[in-house]
Design an enzyme around this catalytic site. Structure first.
Site, PDB file in Angstrom:
ATOM      1  N   HIS A   1       0.951  -1.074  -0.209  1.00 43.91           N
ATOM      2  CA  HIS A   1       0.542   0.145  -0.163  1.00 43.91           C
ATOM      3  C   HIS A   1       0.932   1.109  -0.128  1.00 43.91           C
ATOM      4  O   HIS A   1       0.489   2.213  -0.186  1.00 43.91           O
ATOM      5  CB  HIS A   1      -1.140   0.123   1.021  1.00 43.91           C
ATOM      6  CG  HIS A   1      -2.116  -1.207   0.921  1.00 43.91           C
ATOM      7  ND1 HIS A   1      -3.284  -0.473   0.762  1.00 43.91           N
ATOM      8  CD2 HIS A   1      -2.143  -2.369   0.949  1.00 43.91           C
ATOM      9  CE1 HIS A   1      -4.191  -2.051   0.829  1.00 43.91           C
ATOM     10  NE2 HIS A   1      -3.198  -2.531   1.615  1.00 43.91           N
TER      11      HIS A   1
ATOM     12  N   ASP B   1       3.563   9.668  -0.711  1.00 44.14           N
ATOM     13  CA  ASP B   1       2.146   8.589  -0.248  1.00 44.14           C
ATOM     14  C   ASP B   1       2.095   7.954  -1.124  1.00 44.14           C
ATOM     15  O   ASP B   1       2.202   7.983  -2.318  1.00 44.14           O
ATOM     16  CB  ASP B   1       1.297   9.801  -0.156  1.00 44.14           C
ATOM     17  CG  ASP B   1       0.416   9.206   0.703  1.00 44.14           C
ATOM     18  OD1 ASP B   1      -0.434   8.230   1.222  1.00 44.14           O
ATOM     19  OD2 ASP B   1      -0.522  10.318   0.738  1.00 44.14           O
TER      20      ASP B   1
HETATM   21  C1  G6P Z   1      -1.113   3.818   5.790  1.00 45.92           C
HETATM   22  C2  G6P Z   1      -0.294   1.588   5.738  1.00 45.92           C
HETATM   23  C3  G6P Z   1      -1.659   0.823   6.447  1.00 45.92           C
HETATM   24  C4  G6P Z   1      -1.582   1.175   7.788  1.00 45.92           C
HETATM   25  C5  G6P Z   1      -2.501   2.366   7.916  1.00 45.92           C
HETATM   26  C6  G6P Z   1      -2.491   2.794   9.659  1.00 45.92           C
HETATM   27  O1  G6P Z   1      -2.112   2.979   5.503  1.00 45.92           O
HETATM   28  O2  G6P Z   1      -0.392   1.422   4.607  1.00 45.92           O
HETATM   29  O3  G6P Z   1      -0.604  -0.440   6.692  1.00 45.92           O
HETATM   30  O4  G6P Z   1      -2.307   0.408   8.681  1.00 45.92           O
HETATM   31  O5  G6P Z   1      -1.045   3.724   7.327  1.00 45.92           O
HETATM   32  O6  G6P Z   1      -1.346   3.002  10.020  1.00 45.92           O
HETATM   33  P1  G6P Z   1      -1.238   1.899  11.293  1.00 45.92           P
HETATM   34  O7  G6P Z   1       0.274   1.803  11.813  1.00 45.92           O
HETATM   35  O8  G6P Z   1      -1.961   3.003  12.663  1.00 45.92           O
HETATM   36  O9  G6P Z   1      -1.701   0.670  11.526  1.00 45.92           O
END
Ligand code: G6P
Length: 484
Positions: free
Chosen positions: A177, A390
């Protein structure tokens, strides 16, 4: 962890295979724990991924493997909203070393153009490997023969190879992602070969931009000795088995219908009007919505905005900026530093330019439900997405989807994946503060007809390419991958 010990025999059939034909593996389960008057329960997390995959899950005997978000707690498998959930436990130490450490203080900055310095620690790597093994094991235990397993994101890059070793019968997909860095930056990682080998366990590796896929293929060429033909890597594993792994771009999107429906709901529209009123009815409302993350270019945006006020090119009566910064990874040092910096800057801007009845900037360190987000999108004449790097930036796509009357202007960083698709945005290089200031003024003054023309084209793009289409495209390509 041994699932059979937790829940004997539930998913392990006598043939040694599990029950599920379609499995998603991600660091987090798609549910959040909520406490109410009747005790604790689970609620589906907001976000497009689960919305897109829930119907696929329901049709195909699906299960989701992931961490439920709390340390030192082992939960049994359970069903929620027609999705079977298989929690993977993490100890408090693993949260620190695998999640905050290797995932978010090594890989995250490394993969985002080293906008913060990545740290390399062997203890973090050891924890990353151990946790990836646990996720792979959990998926291997519940997967039916020949099942499809779709692994998500940078926290789990070793899972494809680990799974393939245990279960060569599976179709394995991986989707990254976040960006995949240029080879010269990736080369810093002491465990670069292990990561490349981990990913190459997948039959199909999806990236956000075609540039990410080519970065990855360059790294394969440099750090692994496999033959590459166009986007296909002919992988020969240490045990002599071989397969083809394909790298390709699949730009992710949003649940566009959900956003457009909300944008037309009376209460949401009323709320958007109320937001503008409560801001003192400025001529132009600008909006920023980000996780409070150093990749999002929040400081650059604030600098440009502050200078515009200082120069008198905008006034506090004429413009107001709402900055939503949702709390994120708060125990990681770089995130703490960023919060201090951003809040210092916001304080200075407000202190200098606010009047009793007008605010230059309304800073909100909260997360909001999607209804409130859509009301904010509707209230904003100009959306500012100024990320330094991003993977995609779904906020940009949500803003576009919400503007059902084709008004509004999107200022979008060329370093966000979304810039590949939203070509009619006012594209900016956020490092160029003068350019960013001009772009903000251009957006604020754009004639309605021009703004409508651009927004119409961008809306067409987003509505046609929603997250359901994204998951279908990926899964179709995965089904069609060749065997070696
Ligand atoms: C990004 C990453 C995700 C992640 C999200 C939130 O979008 O690609 O994998 O889940 O951030 O971050 P966190 O560390 O809270 O899961």
């Amino acid at each position: 962890m041994d699932a059979a010990a937790v829940d004997p025999g539930k998913d392990i059939q006598t043939d040694g295979y599990g029950d599920f034909d379609f499995i998603v593996v991600s660091n987090r389960l798609p549910v959040d724990r909520v406490s109410g008057p009747d005790g604790e329960s689970w609620r589906r997390s907001p976000g497009g991924l689960v919305t897109a995959l829930a119907p696929v899950m329901a049709k195909a005997d699906g299960a989701w493997v992931g961490w439920h978000g709390a340390p030192d707690e082992t939960l049994d498998e359970f069903d929620h909203d027609n999705i079977h959930l298989r929690p993977v436990p993490l100890s408090a130490d693993e949260v620190e070393l695998y999640y905050e450490g290797f995932s978010n203080a090594t890989l995250w900055p490394l993969y985002h153009d080293v906008v913060a310095p990545p740290e390399f620690h062997r203890t973090w790597w050891d924890a990353y490997r151990a946790v990836n093994e646990r996720f792979a094991q959990a998926a291997a235990e519940i997967a039916a023969e020949g099942a499809t397993v779709w692994v998500q994101d940078y926290q789990l890059q070793l899972v494809p190879q680990l799974l393939r070793k245990q279960r060569p019968d599976l179709k394995i997909g991986f989707f990254n992602h976040i960006p995949f860095p240029p080879m010269e930056i990736f080369a810093q990682l002491p465990w670069r070969r292990n990561i490349i080998a981990g990913l190459l366990g997948a039959d199909l590796i999806g990236f956000q931009r075609s540039g990410d896929a080519s970065n990855f293929l360059r790294c394969v060429r440099r750090f692994a000795g496999h033959t590459i033909r166009a986007q296909q890597v002919h992988v020969t594993a240490e045990d002599g088995t071989s397969h083809i792994s394909r790298a390709e771009a699949f730009p992710i999107s949003i649940d566009a219908n959900q956003i457009t429906e909300l944008a037309q709901r009376e209460d949401v529209v009323a709320r958007s009007k109320q937001i503008r009123q409560e801001l003192g009815d400025p001529d132009v409302v600008l909006l920023g919505v980000d996780r409070l993350d150093y990749t999002k270019g929040i400081s650059h945006r604030l600098k440009a905005y502050g200078e515009l006020l200082e120069d008198g090119r905008i006034t506090v009566e004429g413009a107001s900026l709402i900055q939503v910064a949702s709390p994120s990874r708060e125990r990681v040092e770089q995130y703490r530093l960023l919060r201090e910096e951003v809040e210092g800057t916001v304080g200075r801007i407000s202190g200098t330019f606010d009047t009793i009845s007008n605010t230059a900037i309304r800073y909100l360190h909260h997360s909001y439900p999607v209804e409130e987000m859509v009301a904010l999108y509707l209230a904003a004449d100009v959306m500012l997405v100024t990320a330094l790097r991003d993977g995609m930036n779904l906020v940009a796509k949500e803003y576009v989807a919400a503007r059902t009357n084709n008004s509004g202007v999107l200022v979008l960083s060329e370093f966000a994946g979304a810039a590949d698709q939203l070509r009619q945005a006012v594209l900016v290089n956020p490092h160029d503060i003068d350019g960013l200031k001009d772009a903000i003024v251009t957006a604020m003054q754009m004639p309605d007809r021009e703004a409508q023309r651009r927004m119409r084209l961008m809306r067409r793009q987003v509505l046609q390419n929603d997250v359901e289409r994204w998951s279908q495209d990926f899964l179709t390509a995965l089904r069609n991958t060749e065997d070696a």
